[in-house]
Design an enzyme around this catalytic site. Structure first.
Site, PDB file in Angstrom:
ATOM      1  N   TYR A  91      42.343  46.253  40.818  1.00  0.00           N
ATOM      2  CA  TYR A  91      43.010  46.600  42.072  1.00  0.00           C
ATOM      3  C   TYR A  91      43.036  48.115  42.304  1.00  0.00           C
ATOM      4  O   TYR A  91      43.670  48.588  43.230  1.00  0.00           O
ATOM      5  CB  TYR A  91      44.426  46.016  42.096  1.00  0.00           C
ATOM      6  CG  TYR A  91      44.399  44.507  42.017  1.00  0.00           C
ATOM      7  CD1 TYR A  91      44.087  43.746  43.141  1.00  0.00           C
ATOM      8  CD2 TYR A  91      44.618  43.835  40.816  1.00  0.00           C
ATOM      9  CE1 TYR A  91      44.012  42.358  43.077  1.00  0.00           C
ATOM     10  CE2 TYR A  91      44.535  42.451  40.732  1.00  0.00           C
ATOM     11  CZ  TYR A  91      44.230  41.721  41.879  1.00  0.00           C
ATOM     12  OH  TYR A  91      44.137  40.346  41.809  1.00  0.00           O
ATOM     13  N   TYR A 464      47.504  37.914  47.939  1.00  0.00           N
ATOM     14  CA  TYR A 464      48.812  38.357  47.441  1.00  0.00           C
ATOM     15  C   TYR A 464      48.772  39.799  46.971  1.00  0.00           C
ATOM     16  O   TYR A 464      49.816  40.411  46.733  1.00  0.00           O
ATOM     17  CB  TYR A 464      49.300  37.427  46.320  1.00  0.00           C
ATOM     18  CG  TYR A 464      48.948  37.861  44.907  1.00  0.00           C
ATOM     19  CD1 TYR A 464      47.664  37.665  44.407  1.00  0.00           C
ATOM     20  CD2 TYR A 464      49.889  38.485  44.084  1.00  0.00           C
ATOM     21  CE1 TYR A 464      47.335  38.065  43.125  1.00  0.00           C
ATOM     22  CE2 TYR A 464      49.568  38.881  42.800  1.00  0.00           C
ATOM     23  CZ  TYR A 464      48.298  38.676  42.325  1.00  0.00           C
ATOM     24  OH  TYR A 464      47.957  39.079  41.053  1.00  0.00           O
ATOM     25  N   ARG A 465      47.558  40.391  46.886  1.00  0.00           N
ATOM     26  CA  ARG A 465      47.402  41.714  46.281  1.00  0.00           C
ATOM     27  C   ARG A 465      46.009  42.182  46.651  1.00  0.00           C
ATOM     28  O   ARG A 465      45.126  41.351  46.893  1.00  0.00           O
ATOM     29  CB  ARG A 465      47.489  41.512  44.768  1.00  0.00           C
ATOM     30  CG  ARG A 465      47.616  42.698  43.890  1.00  0.00           C
ATOM     31  CD  ARG A 465      47.916  42.161  42.501  1.00  0.00           C
ATOM     32  NE  ARG A 465      48.090  43.199  41.515  1.00  0.00           N
ATOM     33  CZ  ARG A 465      48.333  42.970  40.232  1.00  0.00           C
ATOM     34  NH1 ARG A 465      48.404  41.728  39.792  1.00  0.00           N
ATOM     35  NH2 ARG A 465      48.514  43.953  39.386  1.00  0.00           N
TER      36      ARG A 465
END
Ligand code: ADP
Length: 519
Positions: A91, A464-465
């Site tokens: 991420y 969600y991310r």
């Protein structure tokens, strides 16, 4: 190496800010060399990652120092990017969203302030890693279990704030946060929930406090820097019982989820199992070139070779029951009966009782072994996560699986998919593996991610991310009422951080001064 000066500020101003930071933390903790700065780049970046190069890092040792730095950052209009341990791999790692932001490295703040055995919680500073907390619990014989994510190199706080998860009954980490201490962009120190009252012992016990509840506003957020976090830990169970099964076909996941989701919702299954496909088995132990060197995604015949070699299914399901042994046995029978409607294959069963060797317990034991998967393509390996959330049903899962798998394969990648079953949703984490230095491959990853985000949104689901490179695209997909939530986020951002100094662009939330460049 380019210095990377933040947008909207002159280089001289940055230097004055860094000098002022040194006055707070000491000059050794303002890190400006090329070597220092490059350690904050995303080690799995798509390419060099230098478009996210920080201009410096500053490492405070206390909440008071964080407050002082925040005030100075306002004065000099210098953007800060907080990290706890900077291992947010897949991420963006430690890298800031915007070029030239100063990384606010909280890794020195690593005190375990309290572990309360009786009430089952800990209070930690942001630099406390999963390994640190695990060792503390083990070496002090504290019968509380930690929930750990697949990659456990990071911090307990950073992971929970980003809504990371693990496969234990406490595996939805954000849901176990109880009480935060936060430095606001103004430099003010607040405590949330019952912590808003001085010396209240229910700070880590009762989440809501009195009035609006703020813990959620500091998760995946750029509204504050968390300097202490309360987190609930699971009491050690009397026993655990593990059930594992390998399902041979891709579409078996449909019926398996239709059986598992109601068992999870009713509490027969209390953990959130993680179900991974054949590529998880293969990428952890081998490289793609061991199996196949042709173009495009590995063909079905090679998938069969992998399944045979590792004795794994298209899907590997590992479940675990925690609690009194008699109860575990009954729940195991219910799960076995549900699966027996679809397959003659038995579950492999393992049992553990309190006092037996810990490694066999199924407790969260931190490990970095899963990171091995990044070597799949060879070269300087990386992975990026694509993680939509689905309703807990086989239909939804199969629909998303078929569409996502097609897109991933059309872009020439092997499909890595996993499902984590929660009580009211499924988290469907996919990963793409690449060689960072292969520009053509990296281009295909970027293209695949864009298509996946758009296609998934068109089907009605959101992530969600998101990786720092795709935070805007994902934010764009949350479009109800012409992006009303974005306007709400921006209203709060401008009110709490009028100078836009804290993590500009995180999760697609941009302060006023940057909004033009986003457009
Ligand atoms: P980890 O410690 O698990 O490696 P990181 O430090 O990489 O996690 O943090 C992941 C993201 O979470 C960061 O990019 C940042 O946006 C946010 N974050 C981490 N720690 C904090 C904190 N203490 N306060 C506010 N945001 C944080």
């Amino acid at each position: 190496m380019e210095r990377g000066v933040p947008p909207h500020i002159a280089a001289g101003r940055l230097d004055r800010a860094l000098q002022a930071f040194a006055g707070v933390v000491g000059k050794d903790w303002v890190l400006t060399s090329d070597e220092d700065r490059s350690t904050y780049l995303d080690v799995y970046a798509l390419g060099s990652g230098e478009e996210h190069l920080p201009s410096a890092a500053v490492a405070p040792a206390s909440a008071e120092e964080v407050q002082a730095i925040m005030r100075l950052a306002n004065e000099h209009r210098v953007p800060l990017w907080p990290i706890s341990r900077g291992k947010n791999f897949g991420y963006g790692g430690a890298a800031p969203r915007t070029l030239g932001a100063v990384v606010l490295d909280l890794g020195r703040m690593k005190r375990i302030l309290e572990v309360n055995e009786r009430f089952g919680y800990c209070l930690v500073e942001p630099g406390v890693g999963f390994f640190d907390l695990y060792e503390h619990l083990q070496s002090n014989n504290i019968p509380l279990w930690l929930s750990v994510p697949g990659n456990a190199w990071g911090s307990v706080t950073g992971n929970a704030l980003e809504r990371g998860f693990g496969p234990s009954p406490y595996g939805d980490h954000a849901s176990r946060i109880c009480g935060l201490e936060v430095v606001l962009p103004s430099g003010e120190l607040v405590r949330t929930g019952m912590g808003a009252m001085s010396n209240n012992p229910t700070w880590p016990l009762f989440r809501y406090g009195y009035g609006p509840s703020w813990d959620g506003l500091f998760q995946q957020s750029n509204l504050g820097v968390v300097t202490k976090m309360g987190l609930w830990l699971m009491p050690e169970p009397e026993a655990t019982l593990g059930l594992s099964i390998e399902l041979p076909n891709a579409d078996d996941i449909g019926w398996a989820l239709d059986e598992l989701c109601p068992l999870r919702m009713s509490g027969v299954l209390q953990q959130s199992p993680n179900i991974g496909n054949y590529l998880r088995s293969a990428a952890g132990r081998s490289q793609r070139s061991d199996w196949y060197s042709g173009p495009g995604a590995i063909p079905d015949s090679v998938i069969k070779d992998i399944q045979k070699a590792y004795n794994c299914g298209w899907w590997s399901i590992g479940l675990r029951l925690y609690g009194h042994p008699e109860v575990n046995e009954v729940n195991a029978r219910l799960i076995q009966a549900a699966f027996a409607k679809h397959t003659d294959q038995p579950f492999k069963i393992t049992r553990w009782h309190k006092g037996e060797p810990f490694a066999a317990s199924g407790a969260g034991i931190p490990s970095v072994f899963p990171l091995q998967i990044v070597n799949w393509q060879g070269g300087r390996g990386g992975h990026i996560g694509f993680s939509p959330v689905l309703p807990p049903s086989g239909d939804h899962a199969l629909g998303q699986l078929h569409r996502a798998q097609k897109i991933v394969r059309e872009h020439g990648f092997d499909f890595y998919g996993s499902f984590t079953v929660n009580d009211r949703y499924i988290n469907h984490v996919n990963m793409l593996f690449y060689n960072r230095d292969d520009a053509e491959m990296v281009g295909r990853v970027r293209q695949a991610l864009k298509v996946l985000i758009a296609d998934t949104a068109a089907a009605g689901y959101g992530e969600y991310r998101a990786h720092i490179d795709f935070m805007d695209e994902v934010a764009d997909s949350f479009d109800f009422n012409d992006h009303a939530q974005r306007r709400l986020n921006e209203t709060l951002k401008d009110a709490l951080d009028p100078n836009g100094i804290l993590a500009p662009g995180k999760q697609g939330v941009w302060p006023k001064a940057y909004r033009g460049s986003r457009a």
